[in-house]
Design a protein around this motif. Structure first.
Motif, PDB file in Angstrom:
ATOM      1  N   VAL A 158       0.936  -1.414   0.238  1.00  0.00           N
ATOM      2  CA  VAL A 158       0.051  -0.201  -0.139  1.00  0.00           C
ATOM      3  C   VAL A 158       0.831   1.511   0.264  1.00  0.00           C
ATOM      4  O   VAL A 158       0.650   2.250  -0.756  1.00  0.00           O
ATOM      5  CB  VAL A 158      -0.967  -0.172   1.063  1.00  0.00           C
ATOM      6  CG1 VAL A 158      -1.766   1.348   1.338  1.00  0.00           C
ATOM      7  CG2 VAL A 158      -2.021  -1.102   1.116  1.00  0.00           C
ATOM      8  N   MET A 159       2.015   1.257   0.770  1.00  0.00           N
ATOM      9  CA  MET A 159       2.852   2.471   0.807  1.00  0.00           C
ATOM     10  C   MET A 159       3.531   2.631  -0.542  1.00  0.00           C
ATOM     11  O   MET A 159       3.594   3.813  -1.039  1.00  0.00           O
ATOM     12  CB  MET A 159       3.866   2.207   2.096  1.00  0.00           C
ATOM     13  CG  MET A 159       3.467   2.433   3.480  1.00  0.00           C
ATOM     14  SD  MET A 159       4.532   1.838   4.487  1.00  0.00           S
ATOM     15  CE  MET A 159       5.646   3.204   4.674  1.00  0.00           C
ATOM     16  N   MET A 160       3.967   1.407  -1.011  1.00  0.00           N
ATOM     17  CA  MET A 160       4.587   1.693  -2.186  1.00  0.00           C
ATOM     18  C   MET A 160       3.341   2.286  -3.643  1.00  0.00           C
ATOM     19  O   MET A 160       3.963   3.131  -4.348  1.00  0.00           O
ATOM     20  CB  MET A 160       5.126   0.358  -2.805  1.00  0.00           C
ATOM     21  CG  MET A 160       6.247   0.389  -3.714  1.00  0.00           C
ATOM     22  SD  MET A 160       7.676   1.207  -2.956  1.00  0.00           S
ATOM     23  CE  MET A 160       8.578   1.139  -4.279  1.00  0.00           C
ATOM     24  N   THR A 161       2.240   1.599  -3.150  1.00  0.00           N
ATOM     25  CA  THR A 161       1.365   2.256  -4.203  1.00  0.00           C
ATOM     26  C   THR A 161       1.196   3.653  -4.099  1.00  0.00           C
ATOM     27  O   THR A 161       1.018   4.609  -4.982  1.00  0.00           O
ATOM     28  CB  THR A 161       0.116   1.625  -4.158  1.00  0.00           C
ATOM     29  OG1 THR A 161       0.234   0.235  -4.254  1.00  0.00           O
ATOM     30  CG2 THR A 161      -0.921   2.003  -5.210  1.00  0.00           C
ATOM     31  N   LEU A 162       1.141   4.164  -2.800  1.00  0.00           N
ATOM     32  CA  LEU A 162       0.861   5.607  -2.403  1.00  0.00           C
ATOM     33  C   LEU A 162       2.155   6.545  -3.088  1.00  0.00           C
ATOM     34  O   LEU A 162       1.927   7.441  -3.458  1.00  0.00           O
ATOM     35  CB  LEU A 162       0.779   5.901  -1.154  1.00  0.00           C
ATOM     36  CG  LEU A 162      -0.230   5.923  -0.442  1.00  0.00           C
ATOM     37  CD1 LEU A 162      -0.088   5.796   1.049  1.00  0.00           C
ATOM     38  CD2 LEU A 162      -1.273   7.190  -0.690  1.00  0.00           C
TER      39      LEU A 162
END
Lengths: 278, 418, 288
Positions: free
Chosen positions: A109-113
Motif C-alpha cells: 500500500v505504501m509503495m502504491t501511495l
C-alpha cells in the motif's frame, strides 16, 4: 578466444565508435550554435546560426554574471541542490530497501501511495499555506522539503527496482552476524546500491538544479533565488537577446556537466565494488 | 528628582538620535515581470532610488507567461511583496487594491498626471498606483523608403490602405509582417477600441451579457479583416511560421513594408539590431475594416503600488513618493523616446514618428478597452482567428467562438447575467 | 528470525512523513478545490459540486489535445527506451572514448526544458532557423515547422528525444553495470555468443530499469507542457494543444476551479494507468 575473433570484435568496436561519434553531431551541433552565439554581439546574436562571430564579445559572460546575479544564484543553487539531493537519496534508499524486503500488505500500500507521487502535481496555493502554517514559507528549508517530497517517488521506485535484484541471501549472512535494521542497511545494502545511487544523485541534482517553477512560488526574495531564474533577466516577450541567453545557458549548465563528468567515473568504480559480491 | 528627569531626557534624546543615525537601510521587495526589469526608465528610476536613499531593492523578475498567476497566487496567500506592479483591469481586481494597497489619492503627484492617463490610474474613484510607464502609440508602422520608391501616398482611408497593399504585393514586397506563430501579435484588441466608440458602455454591457461581439457588424468586419489579409496574400505565403523574433529582420531587410506595432518598438527592437533603420519608418493608423479613417491606440499603463500590509509599508510608500518627485521622474525619463505621463517631465524625447504624424495621432488616438473585457485574452481569443486564417471556419463561426470563450470565463467567475 | 525487527517500519517514518506532508497533503487539498467556485476574485469559497467539470465534455479542443498528448507520450517513450538501450549497450563496451561519448550523449539531459524549448524554437524557426537555412542551402524548400500540426509535433518529439535519451541511457547503463560480471564469465565459458549473453543475462536483469524508464517517460510524456508552451503555445489555432497546456490555459484565464477539475480527471486517469503498469511490472519482474 581465438586471434581472428578478437580482431573482428575490435574492428566492430571501432566501427561502433565511429558511428557513435557521427551521431553525436546531432547533439554537438546545436550546442556549438549556443557556444558560438554566446560570443556574438547584439546584431549577430539576433538569430542562432553556425556562423563564426565577426566580433568576439566575451563581455557577454560578464554582463550575464553581473546582471543575472550569478554568484548569489550559484551559492543558493548549491545549497538547495546538495541538501535536497542528499535527503532524496537517503529517504529513497530507506524506503526502497524496507518496502521491498517487507513485501507485505502494508508495504505494498505504501509503495502504491508513493507511485501516486509520480502523478501528483505541485499545487502552489495549498503548499504556500501549508508552509506558512509551519512557519517556514520563503526559506530554503521549505524549498528543500518540497523538492524531497516531489522527487522522492521516482528515486524510491528506482531503488526498489535495484534492491529487487540483490539476492536476499546477502542479508541472511549479515543477519547471522547479528546485524539488523539500520546496521544491515548501512553496512550491506547501501554499498551495493552505489551505482544506482550515483546515477540517482546525478539525475536528482540535475532536476533540482534546473527547476525554476518552485522557487518562483516558494521563495519571496530575489536574494534567495536559484540559478536558473537568472535566465529571465535576459529575454523578454518582445526581445530575445540570443547572445546573452546563450551565455546564460552555458553558465547555468556548466556545474551539472562537471558533476556528470566526475560522477560517471564514480559509477564505474561503483560497478566493480558491486561486482565483488554476487 | 529634576536631575534624574534631565538625565532621562538626555538618555532618551541620545537613544533617539542614535536610532536616527544608525537607521539601517531597508530592503524592499519588488515583483515585476521579466519585460519590465529591462526597461531603461525602470532601471534608471530604481537605481536612482537605491543610490540616493541607501536602501536596497530586491527585484524578482518573473517569467511573462506566468507572472500574473504567480502574483495572484501570492495575493491569495497574503504574501504580496512590498512593491507590486500590475496593469489596470481584471489583474488588479484579483489583488484587491482597497484591502492591500496604500491609497495615494491625496499624493501631490496625482495632480502631475496628464489627463489621458487618469482613467487608467484611477480604480473605483481612487488612485492606488503610480503610472511610471512609457507612453507608446500603437499603429501601423510602414517603411517610408519603400512607399516613396513605389510612389504610394501614406494611406488615410481603408480603401487607400487596401490599394497600398495591392501595389506593394504587385511590386514583389510582402505588404505586412504578422508574427502569426506567437499568437498574440495579431493584436485584434486594437480594433475593439474603434468598436467601443460606437457603442455606449461597450465594456460594461459585454461584462453583463447585454451585448455579444458576434452580433455586432463591426466585430464581424474586424474578424474578416484577418481573413482578407490571409486570403489576398498580403501576409506572404508562409506567414504561419512568422515569429516575433523575426520581425526586426523582416522590416530591417525591407522584405516587408508594414507591421502592426508601436512607435517605441522601433527604438527598443529595430534600432539596436539595424542601427539607423528606425528613422526610415513612419506610423499611420490601424486600418482594420471598421471605420474608414482607422485609429491608433494610446498607451496601456502598468502602475506601481505600495503594499500597506507589509512590515515595510511606510518605506514602500516613501519609495513611491520618491519616484514620483518631478526631479526623479526627469532622471528616469532622461532621453527615453516616449510620450510622457507627467506634466513635469521634460527630459523625454518624443519619437520622430509620432511627431511627424501628430495631427493624425491627436485626432485618431483611442484608449485601450481590451483589458476591461472579461474573457477576452490576447492569446486565447486569437486562436480561433488563427484557425480561420489557415482555412478552418468562417468569419461568423470565428466571431461566435471568440464570444463563447468570453462567456465561458464570465460564467466561471459567477458574473451576473451569464 | 523476525522480519519485523530486521526490516523495521520505523525506518520509513520520516521519509514517508515528508512525502505525505509536503506533497500528498497539499495536492489533496488542492484537488478538493475542483468542487468549489474557486477563482482569484471570489469573496467566499462555495461548494459547487461538479459544475467545474462541465467544460471538459463540451469543449471541442479536448480530442485534439488528447491525440497530441498520446502521440507524444508513446512515440517519445518507445524511442527513448529503444535508443537509450542501444546507447547504453554500446557505451558499456570497451570503447576507448566511451567516457567522453557518455558525457556527450548525456549532456542534453542537463539542460532544462525551458532552455531546450528556446533552443529548438530558434533552430526550427520558419524564417531564420538553422534547419531551414540548411534546407535552403541544399536546394530544398523551407518547412513551416510550427505552422502545421504534423511538423510541429515532429519538432516536439524530436526535441524531447534529443533532450532526454541521455537520461534513459544513464539509468540503463547503471543497471547494466550492476549485473555481476561472474554471470557473463560463466556464460562465456559455456561459449555463449554476444546475442545469447544479451538475451539471457542482460535483458532479464534490465527489465526493472526498462520498466522504470518506460513508466517515467510515459508519465512525463502525458504531462508534456514546457516544450509545447514555449515553442507554439498550443497554436496555430488549437492544433498543438496538449492536456497540460489546456489546464494551464484555464488557469491563466483565472478559471481555477475548472483548471483543477481538468487536472483532477487527468490525474485519476494517470493513476489508473500507473497502477495498471505496476501490475504489469510485477509480472514482468517475477523472475527476480
Amino acid at each position: 578466444m581465438t586471434g581472428s575473433t578478437k580482431a573482428r570484435s575490435s574492428l566492430a568496436l571501432s566501427l561502433v565508435g565511429i558511428v557513435l561519434w557521427i551521431l553525436s553531431l546531432l547533439i554537438l551541433l546545436p550546442l556549438a550554435l549556443v557556444i558560438l552565439t554566446s560570443f556574438k554581439n547584439l546584431q549577430e546574436g539576433a538569430t542562432l546560426n553556425l556562423s563564426w562571430p565577426q566580433v568576439f564579445v566575451p563581455a557577454n559572460y560578464l554582463t550575464v554574471f553581473v546582471d543575472g546575479k550569478i554568484l548569489g544564484g550559484v551559492l543558493n543553487s548549491l545549497l538547495v541542490t546538495s541538501f535536497a539531493t542528499a535527503l532524496i537519496l537517503l529517504c529513497s534508499a530507506l524506503l526502497g530497501f524496507v518496502l521491498t524486503r517487507r513485501a507485505s500488505r502494508t508495504s505494498n500500500v505504501m509503495m502504491t501511495l508513493i507511485t501516486l507521487g509520480l502523478v501528483a502535481p505541485f499545487t502552489a496555493l495549498p503548499t504556500i499555506l501549508l508552509l506558512k502554517t509551519l512557519g517556514i514559507f520563503g526559506t530554503h528549508a521549505a524549498l528543500i522539503a518540497v523538492y524531497t517530497a516531489m522527487f522522492l517517488p521516482f528515486t524510491t521506485m528506482m531503488m526498489a527496482s535495484f534492491v529487487k535484484t540483490l539476492p536476499q541471501e546477502l542479508d541472511q549472512a549479515a543477519i547471522v552476524d547479528g546485524a539488523s535494521g539500520p546496521v544491515l542497511f548501512w553496512r550491506i545494502i547501501l554499498p551495493l546500491l552505489q551505482a544506482p545511487l550515483v546515477t540517482a544523485f546525478l539525475l536528482n541534482a540535475m532536476w533540482v538544479w534546473n527547476d525554476f517553477m518552485l522557487p518562483l512560488y516558494l521563495l519571496t526574495s530575489a536574494e534567495k533565488w536559484t540559478l536558473p531564474l537568472s535566465v529571465f533577466s535576459f529575454f523578454g516577450k518582445y526581445n530575445h537577446s540570443w547572445q546573452l541567453i546563450s551565455a546564460n545557458m552555458v553558465i547555468v549548465s556548466a556545474p551539472v556537466t562537471i558533476l556528470y563528468l566526475f560522477g560517471q567515473r564514480f559509477i564505474i568504480s561503483g560497478m566493480t565494488a558491486g561486482a565483488v559480491k554476487g | 528628582m529634576k536631575k534624574s528627569l534631565v538625565i532621562a531626557f538626555v538618555l532618551v534624546a541620545a537613544v533617539a538620535a542614535f536610532g536616527q543615525s544608525a537607521k539601517s537601510p531597508v530592503t524592499l521587495s519588488i515583483v515585476a515581470n521579466q519585460d519590465w526589469v529591462t526597461k531603461p526608465y525602470m532601471k534608471a528610476a530604481w537605481a536612482n532610488y537605491e543610490k540616493v536613499t541607501g536602501n536596497h531593492l530586491d527585484i524578482q523578475a518573473l517569467p511573462i507567461d506566468n507572472w500574473e498567476s504567480i502574483m495572484k497566487t501570492r495575493a491569495a496567500a497574503g504574501e504580496l511583496p512590498d512593491i507590486v506592479m500590475t496593469f489596470a483591469g481584471p489583474a488588479l481586481d484579483a489583488m484587491k487594491p482597497a484591502e492591500n494597497f496604500a491609497d495615494l489619492s491625496n499624493e501631490p503627484f496625482v495632480k502631475d498626471i496628464k489627463p489621458f492617463v487618469m482613467s487608467q490610474a484611477t480604480y473605483k474613484g481612487k488612485v492606488y498606483g503610480l503610472p511610471l510607464w512609457e507612453g507608446s502609440i500603437s499603429g501601423t508602422l510602414y517603411n517610408k523608403e519603400i512607399f516613396k520608391k513605389l510612389n504610394i501616398a501614406v494611406p488615410k482611408t481603408q480603401t487607400e490602405f487596401w490599394a497600398a497593399c495591392e501595389t506593394l504585393k504587385k511590386a514583389g514586397i510582402t505588404p505586412i509582417y504578422l508574427a502569426f506563430k506567437d499568437i498574440w501579435p495579431a493584436l485584434p484588441q486594437f480594433g475593439l477600441d474603434q468598436i467601443a466608440v460606437k457603442y455606449p458602455n461597450f465594456v460594461d454591457k459585454l461584462n453583463s451579457n447585454q451585448l455579444k461581439l458576434a452580433t455586432l457588424p463591426e466585430f464581424t468586419k474586424l474578424v474578416g479583416f484577418y481573413k482578407t489579409l490571409a486570403d489576398k496574400g498580403y501576409l506572404g505565403t508562409d506567414f504561419a511560421s512568422n515569429s516575433w523574433d523575426g520581425q526586426a529582420q523582416a522590416l530591417g531587410d525591407g522584405k516587408y513594408a508594414m507591421a502592426m506595432a508601436w512607435d517605441t518598438y522601433l527604438y527598443s527592437d529595430l534600432e539596436p539590431k539595424y542601427p539607423g533603420k528606425a528613422s526610415s519608418f513612419g506610423i499611420m493608423p490601424f486600418f482594420m475594416d471598421i471605420n474608414p479613417e482607422g485609429s491608433y491606440e494610446g498607451p496601456n499603463a502598468c502602475l506601481t503600488y505600495a503594499n500597506k500590509k507589509s512590515k515595510n509599508a511606510q518605506a514602500a510608500l516613501e519609495f513611491i513618493r520618491f519616484l514620483a518627485k518631478p526631479e526623479n521622474l526627469n532622471i528616469a525619463y532622461q532621453d527615453v523616446p516616449t510620450v510622457s505621463y507627467f506634466k513635469s517631465v521634460t527630459t523625454n524625447k518624443d519619437s520622430a514618428q509620432v511627431l511627424e504624424a501628430k495631427a493624425s495621432v491627436d485626432k485618431l488616438v483611442l484608449g485601450s478597452v481590451q483589458a476591461g473585457i472579461i474573457g477576452f485574452s490576447q492569446v486565447e481569443s486569437v486562436k480561433p482567428i488563427q484557425l480561420m486564417m489557415l482555412g478552418q471556419g468562417t468569419v461568423a463561426e470565428t466571431a461566435q467562438k471568440i464570444d463563447a470563450i468570453r462567456i465561458k470565463v464570465a460564467k466561471s467567475r459567477g458574473l451576473a447575467g451569464f | 528470525m523476525n522480519i519485523k525487527t530486521i526490516y523495521p517500519y520505523w525506518m520509513t517514518v520520516v521519509p514517508f512523513g515528508i512525502y505525505l506532508v509536503f506533497l500528498i497533503l497539499p495536492s489533496t487539498v488542492g484537488f478538493s478545490m475542483a468542487f468549489t467556485n474557486w477563482n482569484p476574485y471570489i469573496e467566499e469559497l462555495r461548494f459547487t459540486g461538479f459544475a467545474a467539470f462541465e467544460d471538459m465534455f463540451s469543449d471541442s479542443v479536448y480530442p485534439t489535445a488528447i491525440t497530441n498528448t498520446l502521440l507524444f507520450a508513446v512515440v517519445t517513450s518507445v524511442l527513448k527506451v529503444g535508443i537509450g538501450l542501444v546507447l547504453a549497450l554500446a557505451l558499456n563496451s570497451a570503447l576507448r572514448t566511451r567516457n567522453l561519448l557518455r558525457t556527450v550523449y548525456f549532456f542534453p539531459a542537463v539542460l532544462s526544458p525551458l532552455v531546450v524549448g528556446l533552443l529548438f524554437s530558434a533552430l526550427f524557426d520558419g524564417k531564420n532557423g538553422f534547419v531551414n537555412v540548411q534546407l535552403v542551402g541544399w536546394g530544398l524548400s523551407p518547412v513551416s515547422w510550427f505552422g502545421q500540426r504534423v511538423s510541429a509535433n515532429f519538432v516536439f518529439i524530436f526535441s524531447e528525444i534529443w533532450r532526454s535519451t541521455g537520461y534513459s541511457m544513464a539509468i540503463l547503463l547503471a543497471a547494466l553495470q550492476s549485473i555481476p560480471a561472474e554471470y557473463y564469465e560463466a556464460a562465456e565459458m559455456d561459449g555463449a555468443t554476444a546475442w545469447i549473453k544479451f538475451r539471457d543475462i542482460s535483458l532479464p536483469y534490465l527489465v526493472p530499469a526498462i520498466n522504470l524508464v518506460l513508466l517515467t517517460s510515459l508519465l512525463f510524456g502525458f504531462k508534456i507542457f514546457d516544450l509545447v508552451y514555449i515553442m507554439t503555445g498550443g497554436g496555430p489555432g488549437y492544433q498543438t494543444e496538449t492536456i497540460s497546456t489546456l489546464i494551464m490555459n484555464q488557469y491563466g484565464q483565472d478559471m481555477y476551479a475548472q483548471s483543477t477539475a481538468t487536472n483532477l480527471v487527468f490525474s485519476v486517469v494517470l493513476v489508473a494507468f500507473a497502477l495498471m503498469f505496476q501490475s504489469y511490472q510485477k509480472r514482468s519482474e517475477a523472475h527476480l
